[in-house]
Design a protein around this motif. Structure first.
Motif, mmCIF file in Angstrom:
data_model
loop_
_atom_site.group_PDB
_atom_site.id
_atom_site.type_symbol
_atom_site.label_atom_id
_atom_site.label_comp_id
_atom_site.label_asym_id
_atom_site.label_seq_id
_atom_site.Cartn_x
_atom_site.Cartn_y
_atom_site.Cartn_z
ATOM 1 N N GLY A 32 52.441 109.320 12.836
ATOM 2 C CA GLY A 32 51.484 109.001 11.796
ATOM 3 C C GLY A 32 51.651 109.902 10.591
ATOM 4 O O GLY A 32 52.640 110.636 10.454
ATOM 5 N N CYS A 50 51.865 112.827 0.648
ATOM 6 C CA CYS A 50 51.800 112.464 2.060
ATOM 7 C C CYS A 50 52.802 113.289 2.841
ATOM 8 O O CYS A 50 53.831 113.706 2.295
ATOM 9 C CB CYS A 50 52.161 110.993 2.278
ATOM 10 S SG CYS A 50 50.966 109.796 1.709
ATOM 11 N N ALA A 97 43.257 112.593 4.152
ATOM 12 C CA ALA A 97 43.214 111.351 4.924
ATOM 13 C C ALA A 97 44.269 111.397 6.015
ATOM 14 O O ALA A 97 45.296 112.055 5.873
ATOM 15 C CB ALA A 97 43.452 110.158 4.010
ATOM 16 N N ASP A 99 46.207 108.838 9.238
ATOM 17 C CA ASP A 99 46.417 107.491 9.763
ATOM 18 C C ASP A 99 47.489 107.530 10.841
ATOM 19 O O ASP A 99 48.321 108.446 10.873
ATOM 20 C CB ASP A 99 46.803 106.525 8.645
ATOM 21 C CG ASP A 99 46.592 105.085 9.045
ATOM 22 O OD1 ASP A 99 45.420 104.668 9.165
ATOM 23 O OD2 ASP A 99 47.595 104.397 9.272
ATOM 24 N N ARG A 103 54.298 106.928 6.584
ATOM 25 C CA ARG A 103 54.477 106.351 5.243
ATOM 26 C C ARG A 103 55.921 106.572 4.811
ATOM 27 O O ARG A 103 56.395 107.710 4.746
ATOM 28 C CB ARG A 103 53.535 107.050 4.260
ATOM 29 C CG ARG A 103 52.118 106.503 4.113
ATOM 30 C CD ARG A 103 51.550 105.812 5.273
ATOM 31 N NE ARG A 103 50.235 105.259 5.007
ATOM 32 C CZ ARG A 103 49.395 104.893 5.931
ATOM 33 N NH1 ARG A 103 49.718 105.025 7.209
ATOM 34 N NH2 ARG A 103 48.230 104.376 5.615
ATOM 35 N N SER A 112 45.204 104.015 -0.610
ATOM 36 C CA SER A 112 44.113 104.691 0.087
ATOM 37 C C SER A 112 43.430 103.780 1.101
ATOM 38 O O SER A 112 42.964 104.246 2.143
ATOM 39 C CB SER A 112 43.093 105.227 -0.920
ATOM 40 O OG SER A 112 42.530 104.168 -1.673
ATOM 41 N N ASP A 114 44.581 101.912 3.186
ATOM 42 C CA ASP A 114 45.286 101.793 4.458
ATOM 43 C C ASP A 114 45.135 103.022 5.350
ATOM 44 O O ASP A 114 45.683 103.056 6.454
ATOM 45 C CB ASP A 114 46.776 101.525 4.212
ATOM 46 C CG ASP A 114 47.005 100.157 3.588
ATOM 47 O OD1 ASP A 114 48.058 99.972 2.952
ATOM 48 O OD2 ASP A 114 46.122 99.279 3.731
ATOM 49 N N PHE A 115 44.442 104.028 4.871
ATOM 50 C CA PHE A 115 44.221 105.227 5.684
ATOM 51 C C PHE A 115 42.899 105.085 6.424
ATOM 52 O O PHE A 115 41.873 104.772 5.827
ATOM 53 C CB PHE A 115 44.219 106.480 4.809
ATOM 54 C CG PHE A 115 45.599 106.949 4.465
ATOM 55 C CD1 PHE A 115 46.302 106.379 3.417
ATOM 56 C CD2 PHE A 115 46.208 107.964 5.195
ATOM 57 C CE1 PHE A 115 47.580 106.803 3.108
ATOM 58 C CE2 PHE A 115 47.485 108.395 4.887
ATOM 59 C CZ PHE A 115 48.175 107.814 3.840
ATOM 60 N N GLY A 116 42.940 105.365 7.722
ATOM 61 C CA GLY A 116 41.786 105.095 8.558
ATOM 62 C C GLY A 116 40.754 106.195 8.648
ATOM 63 O O GLY A 116 39.589 105.948 8.973
ATOM 64 N N TYR A 117 41.167 107.428 8.359
ATOM 65 C CA TYR A 117 40.269 108.565 8.562
ATOM 66 C C TYR A 117 40.237 109.427 7.304
ATOM 67 O O TYR A 117 41.285 109.747 6.750
ATOM 68 C CB TYR A 117 40.739 109.393 9.763
ATOM 69 C CG TYR A 117 40.913 108.573 11.004
ATOM 70 C CD1 TYR A 117 42.173 108.132 11.396
ATOM 71 C CD2 TYR A 117 39.816 108.213 11.787
ATOM 72 C CE1 TYR A 117 42.339 107.355 12.529
ATOM 73 C CE2 TYR A 117 39.978 107.438 12.928
ATOM 74 C CZ TYR A 117 41.238 107.014 13.287
ATOM 75 O OH TYR A 117 41.400 106.247 14.410
ATOM 76 N N TRP A 118 39.032 109.805 6.909
ATOM 77 C CA TRP A 118 38.842 110.531 5.653
ATOM 78 C C TRP A 118 37.937 111.731 5.827
ATOM 79 O O TRP A 118 36.975 111.697 6.609
ATOM 80 C CB TRP A 118 38.208 109.602 4.612
ATOM 81 C CG TRP A 118 39.156 108.569 4.114
ATOM 82 C CD1 TRP A 118 39.414 107.349 4.666
ATOM 83 C CD2 TRP A 118 40.008 108.681 2.974
ATOM 84 N NE1 TRP A 118 40.370 106.689 3.938
ATOM 85 C CE2 TRP A 118 40.748 107.484 2.877
ATOM 86 C CE3 TRP A 118 40.215 109.670 2.011
ATOM 87 C CZ2 TRP A 118 41.678 107.254 1.876
ATOM 88 C CZ3 TRP A 118 41.134 109.443 1.016
ATOM 89 C CH2 TRP A 118 41.860 108.241 0.941
#
Length: 128
Positions: A32, A50, A97, A99, A103, A112, A114-118
């Motif tokens: 990830g 990233c 973030a 995920d 990437r 942004s 598409d990222f699951g956790y923030w």
């Protein structure tokens, strides 16, 4: 539940440096990506950088290349953003973030949605 938590923001004069940290508690996947985004008042959230956990590859926005460096410690689930030669236009709330998917391209990194956790964000203010 994955919960990124940022730290390290603050006030600095133009030309100065800051180091942001983000630890993602609950992160169990070894692959990830983790990323930094920023949002200035009245502007859209934009990608900054990233890092992919599987190979350590990194991606950067053109506006920060040569000034910012992203790095990470997979064992600690922590990512860092070293910011040098800061400019007033770098002033923003910086968000971390995470995920489960790596990437490969800047387009993927900068999406942004598409990222699951923030995280909640940390403020960076650069004085002129």
């Amino acid at each position: 539940q994955v919960q990124p938590v940022e730290s390290g923001g603050g006030l600095v004069q133009a030309g100065g440096s800051l180091r942001l940290s983000c630890t993602a508690s609950g992160l169990t996947f070894r692959d990830g990506a983790m990323a930094w985004f920023r949002q200035a008042p009245g502007k859209k959230r934009e990608g900054v950088s990233c890092i992919n956990w599987n190979d350590g590859s990194t991606l950067y926005a053109d506006s920060v290349k040569g000034r910012f460096t992203i790095s990470g410690d997979n064992a600690k689930k922590t990512v860092y953003l070293q910011m040098n030669s800061l400019k007033p236009e770098d002033t923003a709330m910086y968000y971390c973030a995470a995920d489960i998917a790596a990437r490969i391209t800047w387009r993927e990194c900068s999406r942004s949605q598409d990222f699951g956790y923030w995280g909640q964000g940390t403020q960076v203010t650069v004085g002129s």
